[in-house]
Design an enzyme around this catalytic site. Structure first.
Site, PDB file in Angstrom:
ATOM      1  N   THR A   1       0.837  -1.200   0.000  1.00 19.65           N
ATOM      2  CA  THR A   1       0.000   0.000   0.000  1.00 19.65           C
ATOM      3  C   THR A   1       0.871   1.248   0.000  1.00 19.65           C
ATOM      4  OG1 THR A   1      -0.044   0.042   2.433  1.00 19.65           O
ATOM      5  CG2 THR A   1      -1.775  -1.216   1.327  1.00 19.65           C
ATOM      6  N   ASP A   2       0.252   2.403  -0.219  1.00 22.10           N
ATOM      7  CA  ASP A   2       1.003   3.649  -0.029  1.00 22.10           C
ATOM      8  C   ASP A   2       0.173   4.650   0.776  1.00 22.10           C
ATOM      9  OD1 ASP A   2      -0.593   5.208  -1.777  1.00 22.10           O
ATOM     10  OD2 ASP A   2       0.682   4.786  -3.485  1.00 22.10           O
ATOM     11  N   PHE A   3       0.737   5.837   0.998  1.00 18.70           N
ATOM     12  CA  PHE A   3       0.118   6.786   1.928  1.00 18.70           C
ATOM     13  C   PHE A   3      -1.237   7.304   1.449  1.00 18.70           C
ATOM     14  CE2 PHE A   3       0.353  11.158   0.233  1.00 18.70           C
ATOM     15  CZ  PHE A   3       1.049  10.922  -0.939  1.00 18.70           C
ATOM     16  N   THR A   4      -1.581   7.084   0.188  1.00 16.88           N
ATOM     17  CA  THR A   4      -2.902   7.507  -0.269  1.00 16.88           C
ATOM     18  C   THR A   4      -3.992   6.557   0.252  1.00 16.88           C
ATOM     19  OG1 THR A   4      -2.885   6.260  -2.356  1.00 16.88           O
ATOM     20  CG2 THR A   4      -1.846   8.426  -2.378  1.00 16.88           C
ATOM     21  N   GLY A   5      -3.596   5.482   0.918  1.00 23.53           N
ATOM     22  CA  GLY A   5      -4.554   4.596   1.574  1.00 23.53           C
ATOM     23  C   GLY A   5      -4.905   3.352   0.806  1.00 23.53           C
TER      24      GLY A   5
END
Lengths: 150, 150, 150, 150
Positions: A30-34
């Site tokens: 995953t990444d920080f955009t959710g």
């Protein structure tokens, strides 16, 4: 191909629709955009192709000893919906074309009945020094039944 | 080591404090919790060690041709503060010990004056078949000045 | 904990020895030195911890809705032997200590009877703004039996 | 766009040809076949797009505060030649089309004068719940000069 051929439980299974590999979404994907990072699906699809080859009887470790490696020549991806942490996805891999030196595979990442991402991937074989190589006849013989069954 | 020795602008620089490599945080480095995934720092630290060796004059590509590879034998990490997308970090690498077959490096990931993550990493050299190998004298000679300067 | 509790087949299983997760080594996990990249084990261990929590009944997705996330506070790794492409590893996760705000887990990556990599990992919980948080009593209650059983 | 606009030295630079980002190949980017893993180029291209946006004046961190994120909608890649450990690549990013809700970028990974990998990437913006969103006029205004200059 009739019915399902399964491996040791972590290589997915061969079904009439194609090879199906369950893939869990972890933090790393995953990444920080959710949601799942788009590049993670590229890794998921490679896992699907590797385990399809494994269950089809093609050993990449044996090819490696002969200096032969599969490479991705082209890849086209469509991202339709996002996946999130904890999702249990299915990576479906279906061979679509096979020539002397190239194979085209269609792949999808699904969550339940939804297709999240689809891809068309052209793979080729290279030998020493990265030169294109024809598929050994043993490899073609193992792959051909899956294409004609499509 | 006196003053700063810089590379081609993407290998960081050697400073009296150690090797300093700027690292930007991209999507790939973060996870859905909103911060940098802990495993990303392990990758950042390897970039720091690789570029420290590069500027110190040790070519891992040349070692590879002799069948020699550095491996991480031990690694201890402390995660103190989180980093986020867009952060511009500095990875500082300082050799601490050097023996015939092992080197210990201290590394930190910093944002401005803050230390976010610190690590102590023991690296060794392995030859064909993964057997431990002593450092070639040319490698030891290149690394020793950085340890004694510490 | 008596006997094995298994999940949906892709979350490993709880055994008297700890949580056991099968992990296949793919291209993405290896590097040009021919073996598994050391940072890949950090990802494998996170998969093990995530699936241990899943089978223990702790939902990180539910914690996320409350603004709570597990973070790795400390991690110490020993790399003993290399893994290679195609290997089918087992990641074994055993909780060792549990306090109000920290848990220590021992983890190993094994191939058959061989331990390739071992780790001791301290995890903590953080709330909004990255502040340390105590484990909710529901989480402690779910984890405690695994520690006392160790 | 006349001449080159550079950032802080780790965000590449804007040139008449497009945004150019130097990227070093590290262990993490390669696989056991000896060359760069195909999925690593997907990460490299994202770094290029992120730093292009950064130098164009579009802050993804600011968009994130408004609940807006860029997502990749489509991506087509052609892999022509392999890259290896230690290579210093250039990622060139050139905006090709801009509509109210989509942008198409052409990207290449080059080693000296050679194009190793080329990509066409369609990005879109999504808001809360993953719904498609139009580009804010401030974002369009920042991007448009790069498209018309192409």
């Amino acid at each position: 191909m009739a019915g399902a051929v399964s491996g040791d439980g972590v290589a997915g299974e061969l079904t009439p629709e194609g090879h199906v590999l369950p893939v869990r979404v972890y933090h790393e994907d995953t990444d920080f955009t959710g949601v799942v990072y788009h590049g993670s699906f590229v890794r998921f699809f490679e896992r699907g192709r590797s385990d399809f080859l494994r269950l089809a009887g093609v050993s990449m470790t044996a090819l490696d000893r002969d200096g032969l490696h599969f490479v991705v020549a082209e890849m086209a991806l469509k991202f339709r919906r996002a996946a999130v942490f904890d999702d249990l996805l299915k990576i479906v891999t279906t061979p679509a074309e096979l020539t002397a030196a190239r194979a085209v595979l269609r792949q999808t990442a699904r969550r339940g009945a939804e297709t999240l991402v689809s891809a068309e991937v052209t793979v080729a074989l290279v030998g020493s020094g990265g030169r294109p190589a024809r598929f050994p006849s043993s490899v073609s013989a193992l792959l051909r039944p899956f294409v004609t069954a499509g």
